[in-house]
Design a protein around this motif. Structure first.
Motif, short mmCIF file in Angstrom:
data_model
loop_
_atom_site.label_atom_id
_atom_site.label_comp_id
_atom_site.label_asym_id
_atom_site.label_seq_id
_atom_site.Cartn_x
_atom_site.Cartn_y
_atom_site.Cartn_z
N PRO A 128 0.83 -1.22 0.00
CA PRO A 128 0.00 0.00 0.00
C PRO A 128 0.86 1.26 0.00
O PRO A 128 2.06 1.22 0.27
CB PRO A 128 -0.79 -0.12 1.31
CG PRO A 128 0.08 -0.95 2.20
CD PRO A 128 0.82 -1.90 1.29
N ASP A 129 0.22 2.40 -0.30
CA ASP A 129 0.89 3.69 -0.22
C ASP A 129 1.24 4.00 1.23
O ASP A 129 0.66 3.43 2.16
CB ASP A 129 0.00 4.80 -0.77
CG ASP A 129 -0.33 4.59 -2.24
OD1 ASP A 129 0.42 3.88 -2.92
OD2 ASP A 129 -1.36 5.13 -2.68
N GLY A 130 2.18 4.92 1.45
CA GLY A 130 2.58 5.26 2.81
C GLY A 130 3.10 6.68 2.89
O GLY A 130 3.00 7.45 1.94
N ASN A 131 3.66 7.00 4.02
CA ASN A 131 4.24 8.34 4.23
C ASN A 131 5.71 8.35 3.86
O ASN A 131 6.37 7.31 3.83
CB ASN A 131 4.08 8.76 5.69
CG ASN A 131 2.63 9.03 6.04
OD1 ASN A 131 1.86 9.42 5.18
ND2 ASN A 131 2.27 8.80 7.27
N TYR A 132 6.20 9.54 3.59
CA TYR A 132 7.61 9.73 3.25
C TYR A 132 8.18 10.80 4.18
O TYR A 132 7.56 11.84 4.39
CB TYR A 132 7.77 10.18 1.80
CG TYR A 132 9.17 10.58 1.48
CD1 TYR A 132 10.14 9.62 1.22
CD2 TYR A 132 9.56 11.91 1.48
CE1 TYR A 132 11.44 9.98 0.95
CE2 TYR A 132 10.85 12.28 1.21
CZ TYR A 132 11.80 11.31 0.95
OH TYR A 132 13.09 11.67 0.70
N TYR A 133 9.36 10.51 4.75
CA TYR A 133 10.09 11.46 5.59
C TYR A 133 11.52 11.53 5.10
O TYR A 133 12.08 10.52 4.66
CB TYR A 133 10.12 11.00 7.06
CG TYR A 133 8.77 10.65 7.63
CD1 TYR A 133 7.98 11.63 8.21
CD2 TYR A 133 8.29 9.36 7.57
CE1 TYR A 133 6.74 11.32 8.74
CE2 TYR A 133 7.05 9.03 8.10
CZ TYR A 133 6.29 10.02 8.68
OH TYR A 133 5.06 9.71 9.19
N ILE A 170 6.17 1.54 4.44
CA ILE A 170 5.63 0.48 3.59
C ILE A 170 5.31 -0.71 4.48
O ILE A 170 6.21 -1.31 5.08
CB ILE A 170 6.63 0.06 2.49
CG1 ILE A 170 6.99 1.24 1.59
CG2 ILE A 170 6.06 -1.09 1.67
CD1 ILE A 170 8.00 0.90 0.52
N PHE A 171 4.04 -1.05 4.60
CA PHE A 171 3.64 -2.19 5.42
C PHE A 171 4.16 -3.48 4.80
O PHE A 171 4.18 -3.63 3.59
CB PHE A 171 2.12 -2.24 5.57
CG PHE A 171 1.60 -1.12 6.41
CD1 PHE A 171 1.73 -1.15 7.79
CD2 PHE A 171 1.01 -0.03 5.82
CE1 PHE A 171 1.27 -0.11 8.56
CE2 PHE A 171 0.54 1.02 6.59
CZ PHE A 171 0.67 0.98 7.97
N GLY A 172 4.60 -4.39 5.63
CA GLY A 172 5.12 -5.66 5.16
C GLY A 172 6.63 -5.77 5.27
O GLY A 172 7.19 -6.85 5.12
N PHE A 173 7.30 -4.66 5.55
CA PHE A 173 8.74 -4.68 5.77
C PHE A 173 9.02 -4.61 7.26
O PHE A 173 8.11 -4.36 8.06
CB PHE A 173 9.41 -3.50 5.05
CG PHE A 173 9.50 -3.70 3.57
CD1 PHE A 173 10.58 -4.34 3.00
CD2 PHE A 173 8.48 -3.27 2.74
CE1 PHE A 173 10.65 -4.54 1.64
CE2 PHE A 173 8.53 -3.46 1.39
CZ PHE A 173 9.62 -4.10 0.83
N GLU A 174 10.27 -4.80 7.64
CA GLU A 174 10.64 -4.72 9.06
C GLU A 174 10.23 -3.36 9.61
O GLU A 174 10.57 -2.32 9.04
CB GLU A 174 12.16 -4.91 9.21
CG GLU A 174 12.59 -4.94 10.65
CD GLU A 174 14.08 -5.18 10.79
OE1 GLU A 174 14.61 -4.86 11.85
OE2 GLU A 174 14.70 -5.69 9.83
#
Length: 178
Positions: A126-131, A158-162
């Protein structure tokens, strides 16, 4: 209330008596490379195919902004990120705030913070935030072109990663055009 009005009146008078207007729009672009530790590298074991440091991704960025009094700059940016270690592509769109710590003529040493949305071209994640947070130097060049060297920290949700994110440190080479 009176203190605020007095402050803004003094600020306006100071602006009107300034010798030259230093506010200006700009265009910027950069190409960043991310490196990481090779998980397959074994210390003190000779192996010609493995290196301690491994290429992990590249990021292309472009944006438009406005610089205020040669100290602060605000920009709207977009880009393309590819993380080769995970075969993940992302399209960040974000706003940045840049502060010049030191300046000499048109050269500057700066810090920059970014926040925005990260879009995923595939439906796998899915889409997510960027910093982002970075430090760098801008070197003046010919005809309003400037060279930029940066060190950036990027965090992409990104959901699904550590820890549901990808963190990376990148080295960038870019330009600005005023």
């Amino acid at each position: 209330m009176v203190k605020k009005l007095l402050f803004f009146a003094l600020l306006y008078v100071g602006q009107s008596f300034a010798q030259d207007n230093l506010n200006r729009p700009f265009f910027t672009g950069s190409l960043n490379f991310s490196l990481g530790l090779n998980e397959n590298y074994v210390l003190f074991e000779p192996d010609d195919d493995e290196y301690l440091i491994d290429f992990t991704g590249f990021f292309f960025r472009t944006g438009f902004g406005y610089e205020f009094q040669r100290k602060f700059a605000v920009s709207i940016n977009a880009g393309y990120d590819y993380h080769s270690r995970y075969s993940v592509s992302a399209i960040p769109t974000y706003c940045s705030l840049k502060y010049n710590i030191t300046e000499r003529e048109d050269d500057a040493f700066f810090v920059e913070m970014s926040y925005g949305k990260m879009w995923r071209p595939s439906s796998r994640y899915p889409d997510g935030n960027y910093y982002g947070f970075g430090i760098g130097s801008q070197f003046s060049g010919e005809n309003r072109w400037n060279l930029i060297l940066k060190l950036d920290f990027h965090r992409k949700g990104i959901f699904g990663f550590e820890n549901n994110r990808i963190d990376s440190l990148s080295f960038g080479l870019g330009f600005s055009f005023f």
